[in-house]
Design an enzyme around this catalytic site. Sequence first.
Site, PDB file in Angstrom:
ATOM      1  N   HIS A  24      47.868  59.262  47.616  1.00  0.00           N
ATOM      2  CA  HIS A  24      47.546  59.009  49.016  1.00  0.00           C
ATOM      3  C   HIS A  24      47.457  60.300  49.809  1.00  0.00           C
ATOM      4  CE1 HIS A  24      48.213  54.479  49.485  1.00  0.00           C
ATOM      5  NE2 HIS A  24      48.351  54.722  48.197  1.00  0.00           N
ATOM      6  N   ASP A 120      47.106  57.281  56.980  1.00  0.00           N
ATOM      7  CA  ASP A 120      47.015  56.406  55.832  1.00  0.00           C
ATOM      8  C   ASP A 120      47.001  54.971  56.357  1.00  0.00           C
ATOM      9  OD1 ASP A 120      48.101  54.700  53.544  1.00  0.00           O
ATOM     10  OD2 ASP A 120      47.912  56.636  52.563  1.00  0.00           O
ATOM     11  N   HIS A 151      43.058  43.141  50.168  1.00  0.00           N
ATOM     12  CA  HIS A 151      44.097  43.144  51.199  1.00  0.00           C
ATOM     13  C   HIS A 151      43.597  42.547  52.515  1.00  0.00           C
ATOM     14  CE1 HIS A 151      47.420  45.089  49.155  1.00  0.00           C
ATOM     15  NE2 HIS A 151      46.558  45.918  48.596  1.00  0.00           N
ATOM     16  N   THR A 283      50.642  60.471  38.711  1.00  0.00           N
ATOM     17  CA  THR A 283      51.865  61.134  39.139  1.00  0.00           C
ATOM     18  C   THR A 283      53.047  60.204  39.358  1.00  0.00           C
ATOM     19  OG1 THR A 283      51.153  60.959  41.445  1.00  0.00           O
ATOM     20  CG2 THR A 283      50.545  62.976  40.273  1.00  0.00           C
ATOM     21  N   ALA A 336      47.460  69.419  33.675  1.00  0.00           N
ATOM     22  CA  ALA A 336      46.121  69.867  33.283  1.00  0.00           C
ATOM     23  C   ALA A 336      45.188  69.787  34.490  1.00  0.00           C
ATOM     24  CB  ALA A 336      45.583  68.998  32.148  1.00  0.00           C
ATOM     25  N   HIS A 353      45.406  55.210  33.625  1.00  0.00           N
ATOM     26  CA  HIS A 353      46.010  54.025  34.224  1.00  0.00           C
ATOM     27  C   HIS A 353      45.047  53.318  35.176  1.00  0.00           C
ATOM     28  CE1 HIS A 353      46.351  57.185  37.138  1.00  0.00           C
ATOM     29  NE2 HIS A 353      46.893  56.409  38.043  1.00  0.00           N
ATOM     30  N   ASN A 357      41.626  57.478  42.111  1.00  0.00           N
ATOM     31  CA  ASN A 357      41.177  58.865  42.003  1.00  0.00           C
ATOM     32  C   ASN A 357      40.728  59.193  40.584  1.00  0.00           C
ATOM     33  OD1 ASN A 357      41.743  59.381  44.710  1.00  0.00           O
ATOM     34  ND2 ASN A 357      43.851  59.966  44.261  1.00  0.00           N
ATOM     35  N   SER A 358      41.501  58.748  39.594  1.00  0.00           N
ATOM     36  CA  SER A 358      41.155  59.024  38.206  1.00  0.00           C
ATOM     37  C   SER A 358      39.854  58.339  37.807  1.00  0.00           C
ATOM     38  CB  SER A 358      42.291  58.576  37.276  1.00  0.00           C
ATOM     39  OG  SER A 358      43.448  59.354  37.487  1.00  0.00           O
ATOM     40  N   GLU A 361      36.981  60.291  39.393  1.00  0.00           N
ATOM     41  CA  GLU A 361      36.762  61.562  38.698  1.00  0.00           C
ATOM     42  C   GLU A 361      36.051  61.343  37.368  1.00  0.00           C
ATOM     43  OE1 GLU A 361      40.746  63.340  40.854  1.00  0.00           O
ATOM     44  OE2 GLU A 361      40.766  63.012  38.681  1.00  0.00           O
ATOM     45  N   ALA A 376      49.775  48.383  41.344  1.00  0.00           N
ATOM     46  CA  ALA A 376      48.947  48.420  42.555  1.00  0.00           C
ATOM     47  C   ALA A 376      47.511  47.983  42.270  1.00  0.00           C
ATOM     48  CB  ALA A 376      49.018  49.810  43.186  1.00  0.00           C
TER      49      ALA A 376
END
Length: 454
Positions: A24, A120, A151, A283, A336, A353, A357-358, A361, A376
């Site tokens: 976030h 946020d 949501h 993370t 990394a 996961h 963001n992943s 990317e 989530a």
Amino acid sequence: MFKLPEPIRDSHVAVLGFFPVGAHAGPLLAVTRRLAAAAPSTIFSFFNTARSNASLLSSDHPENIRIHDVDDGVPEGTVLTGSPREMLEMFLEAAPQTFHREIAAAETEVGKKVTCMLTDAFFWFAADMAVEMKATWVAFWAGGANSLCAHLYTDRIRETIGVKDVRTEETLGFIPGMENYRVKDIPEEVAFGDLDTVFPKALHQMSLVLPRASAVFISSFEELEPTLAHNLRSKLVRFLNIPPPTLLSFTLKRETLVRDPHGCFAWMGKRSPASVAYISFGTVMEPPPAELVAIAQGLESSKVPFVWSLKEKNMVHLPKGFLDRTREQGIVVPWAPQVELLKHEATGVNVTHCGWNSVLESVSAGVPIIGRPILADNRLNGRAVEVVWKVGMMVNNGVFTKEGFEKCLHQVSVHDDGKTMKANAKKLKEIIQEDVSTKGFENFKVLLDEIVKV
């Protein structure tokens, strides 16, 4: 890329970052840097916890960004269990009073009243704070359009499917654009479990007040979820897809300019194109120890080259002798440079996961995905990967096993399904690149005008 004309403004923007989830605060700070560079006469006061700020900040942020550390909401003497949910709820409960106090101090320090609250989206109380301060409110949603839609339709979902004896296999076809998603894909805070605790109640409040924001934006690309974007524009005053600043350049930077303390690029440079599995789970949380073992076993037996970003504290769970036996096959590192590694020609698949963001990317780099959703919005994103965009697959039953993971690696690497995933990923990458130079630029200008206007 077009150059934005420099706006002549004299505004003060309070930016409220969200802790303890790095996915976030990091993207919000990245957008703030870009806004600050485009509006040098505007002051951006960035509020976040000291710990989170320390992990995010470097010395090269624009001079008009003022960094403020705020309390994390954990009462003195509290012994934490280590659960991210526990820290999150303590922070949310303390946040309204904390931010009131810190913003007032920043206004005194800067000598300017806050003209815009950039927060946020989780901070639902910012709607009333902005009214009280006579400021505009712009909200940042850290996920994709799919989770934001889930949501915003919380009440309708609960009314339609109930909150007891939930029919999890049903689709969300009663929400425009969500026909390919199932009830079991939505975050549990929407309709599962104990909905009377702090976090689900905060998210429900958010769903009720977001339509009051002058703008809501996400880090994404217009053409990724066009039907959902149209839906969201019918629910919100203004909805914008803003390309993530970290993904605005689609060519690999010179490796000498990229932080790479563990030599990932040197190792990748010796591998064949599209041969390496990059593995990382964000993370916040990793799969449980038994699944880390299964990943290691699947990698070793498959012989697929790999780069595995794994926190040092979790390396103790790897099978005895694994690192020695796979020394030539792959490397396990505590950190990394993910964005750049996914762009590297040697990367063939991203094992993730399915955090937003992943996923961004990966699709921006044209790399297919093997997903293991954890929490989530991960399940929604995984569903988009597997069913909507068809650029990857989820592990069987959402759990890593040695045989299951090995099968996934084989399917993506050499099977016809894998070739289709790669072709779809390449096509999606091209669509995204076109999006950046057109709608992405236009949307950023709209956002800039909304935030720094006086």
